[in-house]
Design a protein around this motif. Structure first.
Motif, PDB file in Angstrom:
ATOM      1  N   PRO A  40     -46.682  17.717  62.431  1.00 20.41           N
ATOM      2  CA  PRO A  40     -46.578  16.291  62.773  1.00 20.41           C
ATOM      3  C   PRO A  40     -47.927  15.604  62.659  1.00 20.41           C
ATOM      4  O   PRO A  40     -48.988  16.242  62.764  1.00 20.41           O
ATOM      5  CB  PRO A  40     -46.088  16.319  64.227  1.00 20.41           C
ATOM      6  N   PRO A  41     -47.905  14.272  62.453  1.00 18.63           N
ATOM      7  CA  PRO A  41     -49.169  13.524  62.372  1.00 18.63           C
ATOM      8  C   PRO A  41     -49.976  13.682  63.652  1.00 18.63           C
ATOM      9  O   PRO A  41     -49.433  13.853  64.747  1.00 18.63           O
ATOM     10  CB  PRO A  41     -48.705  12.081  62.178  1.00 18.63           C
ATOM     11  N   SER A  42     -51.288  13.584  63.517  1.00 21.52           N
ATOM     12  CA  SER A  42     -52.167  13.789  64.677  1.00 21.52           C
ATOM     13  C   SER A  42     -52.092  12.638  65.661  1.00 21.52           C
ATOM     14  O   SER A  42     -52.429  12.790  66.832  1.00 21.52           O
ATOM     15  CB  SER A  42     -53.612  13.970  64.206  1.00 21.52           C
ATOM     16  N   SER A  43     -51.667  11.455  65.211  1.00 15.27           N
ATOM     17  CA  SER A  43     -51.612  10.303  66.099  1.00 15.27           C
ATOM     18  C   SER A  43     -50.240   9.688  66.071  1.00 15.27           C
ATOM     19  O   SER A  43     -49.497   9.827  65.109  1.00 15.27           O
ATOM     20  CB  SER A  43     -52.657   9.257  65.684  1.00 15.27           C
ATOM     21  N   SER A  44     -49.877   9.024  67.152  1.00 16.10           N
ATOM     22  CA  SER A  44     -48.595   8.343  67.268  1.00 16.10           C
ATOM     23  C   SER A  44     -48.817   6.998  67.911  1.00 16.10           C
ATOM     24  O   SER A  44     -49.704   6.826  68.754  1.00 16.10           O
ATOM     25  CB  SER A  44     -47.619   9.176  68.118  1.00 16.10           C
ATOM     26  N   ALA A  45     -48.021   6.005  67.507  1.00 25.66           N
ATOM     27  CA  ALA A  45     -48.194   4.645  68.012  1.00 25.66           C
ATOM     28  C   ALA A  45     -47.975   4.599  69.514  1.00 25.66           C
ATOM     29  O   ALA A  45     -47.077   5.226  70.054  1.00 25.66           O
ATOM     30  CB  ALA A  45     -47.207   3.714  67.310  1.00 25.66           C
ATOM     31  N   THR A  46     -48.835   3.851  70.196  1.00 26.10           N
ATOM     32  CA  THR A  46     -48.758   3.698  71.650  1.00 26.10           C
ATOM     33  C   THR A  46     -48.745   2.220  71.998  1.00 26.10           C
ATOM     34  O   THR A  46     -49.323   1.395  71.290  1.00 26.10           O
ATOM     35  CB  THR A  46     -49.960   4.374  72.330  1.00 26.10           C
ATOM     36  N   LYS A  47     -48.070   1.885  73.099  1.00 27.27           N
ATOM     37  CA  LYS A  47     -48.072   0.500  73.562  1.00 27.27           C
ATOM     38  C   LYS A  47     -49.486   0.095  73.997  1.00 27.27           C
ATOM     39  O   LYS A  47     -50.310   0.932  74.387  1.00 27.27           O
ATOM     40  CB  LYS A  47     -47.088   0.346  74.725  1.00 27.27           C
ATOM     41  N   PRO A  74     -45.419  12.577  72.011  1.00 27.94           N
ATOM     42  CA  PRO A  74     -45.971  12.496  73.372  1.00 27.94           C
ATOM     43  C   PRO A  74     -46.042  11.070  73.908  1.00 27.94           C
ATOM     44  O   PRO A  74     -46.137  10.873  75.112  1.00 27.94           O
ATOM     45  CB  PRO A  74     -47.362  13.113  73.229  1.00 27.94           C
ATOM     46  N   ASN A  75     -46.010  10.075  73.020  1.00 28.67           N
ATOM     47  CA  ASN A  75     -46.124   8.685  73.472  1.00 28.67           C
ATOM     48  C   ASN A  75     -44.786   7.957  73.470  1.00 28.67           C
ATOM     49  O   ASN A  75     -44.761   6.728  73.521  1.00 28.67           O
ATOM     50  CB  ASN A  75     -47.111   7.924  72.574  1.00 28.67           C
ATOM     51  N   LYS A  76     -43.696   8.708  73.390  1.00 25.71           N
ATOM     52  CA  LYS A  76     -42.381   8.095  73.296  1.00 25.71           C
ATOM     53  C   LYS A  76     -41.479   8.568  74.443  1.00 25.71           C
ATOM     54  O   LYS A  76     -41.502   9.743  74.825  1.00 25.71           O
ATOM     55  CB  LYS A  76     -41.715   8.453  71.965  1.00 25.71           C
ATOM     56  N   ASP A  77     -40.729   7.627  74.972  1.00 25.50           N
ATOM     57  CA  ASP A  77     -39.692   7.924  75.965  1.00 25.50           C
ATOM     58  C   ASP A  77     -38.365   7.596  75.299  1.00 25.50           C
ATOM     59  O   ASP A  77     -37.986   6.432  75.165  1.00 25.50           O
ATOM     60  CB  ASP A  77     -39.900   7.077  77.215  1.00 25.50           C
ATOM     61  N   VAL A  78     -37.653   8.627  74.821  1.00 24.93           N
ATOM     62  CA  VAL A  78     -36.467   8.443  73.986  1.00 24.93           C
ATOM     63  C   VAL A  78     -35.207   8.709  74.806  1.00 24.93           C
ATOM     64  O   VAL A  78     -35.131   9.707  75.543  1.00 24.93           O
ATOM     65  CB  VAL A  78     -36.496   9.377  72.756  1.00 24.93           C
ATOM     66  N   VAL A  79     -34.223   7.821  74.666  1.00 26.89           N
ATOM     67  CA  VAL A  79     -32.927   7.976  75.325  1.00 26.89           C
ATOM     68  C   VAL A  79     -31.843   7.899  74.257  1.00 26.89           C
ATOM     69  O   VAL A  79     -31.803   6.941  73.473  1.00 26.89           O
ATOM     70  CB  VAL A  79     -32.690   6.884  76.384  1.00 26.89           C
ATOM     71  N   ILE A  80     -30.973   8.908  74.219  1.00 29.73           N
ATOM     72  CA  ILE A  80     -29.828   8.910  73.312  1.00 29.73           C
ATOM     73  C   ILE A  80     -28.587   8.534  74.119  1.00 29.73           C
ATOM     74  O   ILE A  80     -28.299   9.162  75.148  1.00 29.73           O
ATOM     75  CB  ILE A  80     -29.624  10.281  72.650  1.00 29.73           C
ATOM     76  N   THR A 115     -33.581  19.471  73.564  1.00 33.75           N
ATOM     77  CA  THR A 115     -34.522  20.453  74.106  1.00 33.75           C
ATOM     78  C   THR A 115     -35.572  20.816  73.068  1.00 33.75           C
ATOM     79  O   THR A 115     -36.769  20.914  73.367  1.00 33.75           O
ATOM     80  CB  THR A 115     -33.777  21.719  74.558  1.00 33.75           C
ATOM     81  N   SER A 116     -35.136  20.990  71.805  1.00 32.12           N
ATOM     82  CA  SER A 116     -36.100  21.292  70.749  1.00 32.12           C
ATOM     83  C   SER A 116     -36.996  20.098  70.475  1.00 32.12           C
ATOM     84  O   SER A 116     -38.187  20.250  70.200  1.00 32.12           O
ATOM     85  CB  SER A 116     -35.366  21.701  69.469  1.00 32.12           C
ATOM     86  N   ALA A 117     -36.420  18.869  70.579  1.00 29.64           N
ATOM     87  CA  ALA A 117     -37.257  17.685  70.401  1.00 29.64           C
ATOM     88  C   ALA A 117     -38.241  17.543  71.545  1.00 29.64           C
ATOM     89  O   ALA A 117     -39.368  17.080  71.365  1.00 29.64           O
ATOM     90  CB  ALA A 117     -36.379  16.436  70.300  1.00 29.64           C
ATOM     91  N   GLY A 118     -37.816  17.966  72.742  1.00 28.20           N
ATOM     92  CA  GLY A 118     -38.706  17.898  73.895  1.00 28.20           C
ATOM     93  C   GLY A 118     -39.896  18.815  73.784  1.00 28.20           C
ATOM     94  O   GLY A 118     -40.880  18.657  74.495  1.00 28.20           O
ATOM     95  N   GLY A 119     -39.814  19.791  72.845  1.00 30.91           N
ATOM     96  CA  GLY A 119     -40.946  20.680  72.628  1.00 30.91           C
ATOM     97  C   GLY A 119     -42.152  19.968  72.060  1.00 30.91           C
ATOM     98  O   GLY A 119     -43.236  20.519  72.004  1.00 30.91           O
ATOM     99  N   LYS A 120     -41.959  18.723  71.601  1.00 27.57           N
ATOM    100  CA  LYS A 120     -43.081  17.950  71.080  1.00 27.57           C
ATOM    101  C   LYS A 120     -43.773  17.161  72.193  1.00 27.57           C
ATOM    102  O   LYS A 120     -44.431  16.175  71.942  1.00 27.57           O
ATOM    103  CB  LYS A 120     -42.574  16.998  69.997  1.00 27.57           C
ATOM    104  N   SER A 123     -40.579  12.745  76.037  1.00 29.84           N
ATOM    105  CA  SER A 123     -39.543  12.629  77.054  1.00 29.84           C
ATOM    106  C   SER A 123     -38.263  12.206  76.365  1.00 29.84           C
ATOM    107  O   SER A 123     -38.141  11.068  75.905  1.00 29.84           O
ATOM    108  CB  SER A 123     -39.961  11.605  78.110  1.00 29.84           C
ATOM    109  N   VAL A 124     -37.302  13.116  76.248  1.00 27.54           N
ATOM    110  CA  VAL A 124     -36.033  12.839  75.580  1.00 27.54           C
ATOM    111  C   VAL A 124     -34.907  13.121  76.557  1.00 27.54           C
ATOM    112  O   VAL A 124     -34.837  14.217  77.132  1.00 27.54           O
ATOM    113  CB  VAL A 124     -35.852  13.694  74.309  1.00 27.54           C
ATOM    114  N   THR A 125     -34.035  12.165  76.771  1.00 28.65           N
ATOM    115  CA  THR A 125     -32.883  12.345  77.655  1.00 28.65           C
ATOM    116  C   THR A 125     -31.629  11.907  76.934  1.00 28.65           C
ATOM    117  O   THR A 125     -31.672  11.121  75.985  1.00 28.65           O
ATOM    118  CB  THR A 125     -33.041  11.517  78.947  1.00 28.65           C
ATOM    119  N   TYR A 126     -30.518  12.436  77.404  1.00 24.83           N
ATOM    120  CA  TYR A 126     -29.209  12.093  76.825  1.00 24.83           C
ATOM    121  C   TYR A 126     -28.315  11.524  77.918  1.00 24.83           C
ATOM    122  O   TYR A 126     -28.255  12.056  79.032  1.00 24.83           O
ATOM    123  CB  TYR A 126     -28.549  13.322  76.207  1.00 24.83           C
ATOM    124  N   ILE A 127     -27.621  10.443  77.601  1.00 19.93           N
ATOM    125  CA  ILE A 127     -26.667   9.824  78.525  1.00 19.93           C
ATOM    126  C   ILE A 127     -25.323   9.745  77.816  1.00 19.93           C
ATOM    127  O   ILE A 127     -25.216   9.118  76.749  1.00 19.93           O
ATOM    128  CB  ILE A 127     -27.112   8.415  78.950  1.00 19.93           C
TER     129      ILE A 127
END
Length: 582
Positions: A40-47, A74-80, A115-120, A123-127
């Motif tokens: 993965p890229p070394s940097s990720s967009a942050t607010k 690491p800079n993303k809070d993802v909800v599916i 769970t595999s995505a959370g290895g990065k 924060s990934v949650t499913y609703i």
């Protein structure tokens, strides 16, 4: 010396095998454009305020999950948000309907994937919920956790929203399809079809073996048997063609083995297409190859035919007419209508936008409600931070899994990197499984390379494939066992976990050596025995009541049971007592 030579040969063979394996893996990763999953890229967009960016993904299909794989960081809070708690591998649906593949192999639990995505370190949650509306002004998604009045309402804030809800079945307003037809779009559709096929086979086999015969040659239930064993597949796109091929394989192998030649010979598979030919996205010559193969396998292919009405036990078919047909043309087509008794009708004829997409399109002032208007970067026009992909977007591409997968990866990377780039779609080709180790493939393969694998496989050149007009110079045709092998290999590698790959491999091996799964799915519990209201009178008059609550005798050794009077019951008890005394 011989020992050391053997050792060197073993090491050389192991090294060659390892090199081949690593090379194949690297080739597939390159082909799938997935190297950033491993590097993965070394940097990720942050607010700007340093907080995690809130990304809400609506849908758990090809587009949504590929977007998740690319944007999670690491800079993303993802909800599916999805009412379906699994990813459904749609190319395998036709096989699950006849037991070639189990649904367990075709479905991947969402929670395992996140769970595999959370290895990065994201924060990934499913609703598990249905998205009902989107407040574009306040950037809120309104969802309910269950259908009807039992669900709880949720309000989810987002910075970026990905609408990847896919599409739903389009019946085009044909009367009776929703009430009496079967579909092949979701996992539960496959279970219903599988149960219907096996139930009809059991009923027909019972009538053929134990039905009353008017004479030595004719069974008085022949009409009902023919109805039960007639399957109509509506829509001759890739799904309809693959289902027809799977049904033909099922009939020639498993039905013959389990129910006998007599039952298999009476099964009719009818593939109906309103357009002049089948497989519209494919080249006409390849489509004709598919037609010939299906006809050889005993499938009736009827093009230029429309289903105008469906009832519980029959369907009306008539010649299709164009949208601008005159009143006289419509009347003539109606006069040629035929009523067919059917045991099952499977509708695979088209898709349409889901209600959420339709309502969003209306709120944005769109006149075309088939999807959401997007720009070159797949951003929904007239919104801030909203993307639409797959069947939910009017992107100018076909509503296929390949398009949704590529669009999901593109949007995921845009959100991950904080830069919106124009989407460029690279079509890799299309494949169809025709059963019996046969298939067709129309694949993109530029002919200007020094080493072209398709030349080695003997594939026709592009001009030979598409005819004299040379419309598609970058595509080649592959047919027969090679295309079938490509179909299986490609879809096996595209499964999202090794567990699913092992399960699919075992399913294919089991179907090959010991037959398909013929366990009828239990969709609704039914009482084993249903007695008629006047059963006492029937028994008193010397009659009997069948033992399975159905007019069929599924087990020829168990014919009926009779009512035992009270005095006889007492005698039986006395016998048992005397027996146990000794």
């Amino acid at each position: 010396m011989n020992f050391f030579r053997k050792q060197r040969r073993g090491v050389t063979a192991a090294a060659a095998l390892a090199t081949t394996g690593i090379g194949s893996w690297a080739t597939f990763i390159t082909y799938a454009d997935d190297w950033d999953d491993y590097f993965p890229p070394s940097s990720s967009a942050t607010k700007q305020d340093g907080k995690k960016e809130r990304v809400v993904i609506l849908g758990s299909g090809w587009g949504g999950l590929n977007a998740l794989r690319k944007c999670a960081g690491p800079n993303k809070d993802v909800v599916i948000v999805s009412p379906r708690p699994h990813f459904l591998y749609t190319p395998l649906l036709a096989g699950t309907a006849v037991g070639t593949v189990t649904l367990r192999s075709a479905c991947e639990p969402i929670r395992r994937l996140i769970t595999s995505a959370g290895g990065k370190e994201s924060s990934v949650t499913y609703i598990r919920a249905d998205a009902r509306d989107v407040d574009l002004l306040n950037k809120r998604v309104l969802a309910t956790t269950a259908a009807g009045d039992d669900g709880m309402e949720l309000e989810l804030a987002y910075d970026k929203l990905i609408v990847a809800v896919g599409s739903e079945v389009n019946t085009f307003g044909t009367p009776g399809v929703k009430e009496h037809g079967l579909f092949l779009k979701e996992a539960e559709d496959s279970s219903r079809l599988h149960a219907k096929l096996l139930s009809n086979l059991e009923r027909a086999a019972g009538l053929m073996r134990h039905g009353d015969f008017d004479d030595r040659t004719k069974n008085k239930y022949d009409d009902e048997i023919d109805r039960l064993l007639k399957i109509v597949v509506v829509g001759a796109g890739p799904t309809g063609v693959e289902l027809s091929a799977e049904l033909a394989d099922f009939r020639s192998k498993d039905v013959v083995r389990l129910f006998g030649e007599e039952v298999a010979a009476r099964i009719r598979i009818v593939l109906v297409e309103a357009m002049p030919r089948i497989l519209g996205p494919f080249d006409a010559d390849l489509a004709q190859v598919a037609v010939h193969h299906l006809i050889e396998r005993g499938v009736e292919v009827r093009t230029g035919t429309a289903v105008t009405k469906v009832e519980e036990r029959c369907a009306i078919l008539q010649p299709s007419t164009p949208r601008n047909a005159t009143a006289e043309q419509k009347e003539r087509a109606k006069s040629l209508a035929e009523t067919h008794d059917i045991g099952a009708l499977v509708w695979t004829a088209g898709v349409k936008a889901r209600p959420l997409v339709t309502e969003l399109a209306k709120s944005l002032g769109q006149t075309d409600l088939r999807g959401l208007n997007v720009d070159s970067s797949l951003r929904v026009k007239g919104t801030d931070g909203v993307y639409a992909i797959g069947d939910a977007a009017l992107s100018g591409y076909a509503p296929t899994a390949q398009v949704a997968e590529n669009e999901g990866k593109h949007v995921g990377r845009c959100i991950r990197d904080g830069v919106d780039k124009p989407f460029v779609y690279g079509h890799k080709g299309s494949l169809v499984n025709l059963g019996e180790g046969n298939g067709i493939a129309q694949l993109v393969a530029p002919n200007n390379s020094a080493l072209n694998i398709w030349d080695a496989l003997g594939a026709p050149t592009a001009s030979e494939t598409v005819g004299p007009n040379r419309e598609k110079l970058d595509e080649v045709a592959v047919t027969g066992p090679i295309a079938w092998t490509l179909w299986r290999s490609l879809y096996w590698t595209k499964l999202l976990s090794n567990q699913s790959r092992i399960g699919l491999s075992m399913d294919w091996l089991k179907a090959m050596f010991s037959g398909r799964n013929v366990i009828e799915p239990v969709l609704k519990r039914q009482d084993t025995l249903v007695l008629p209201a006047n059963w006492k009178a029937e028994v008193a008059g010397g009659g009997s009541v069948e033992s399975f609550g159905t007019p069929l005798q599924r087990n020829s050794t168990v014919r009926s049971w009779r009512h035992v009077p009270a005095d006889e019951k007492e005698k039986e008890k006395e016998k048992k007592k005397r027996f146990w005394l000794f």
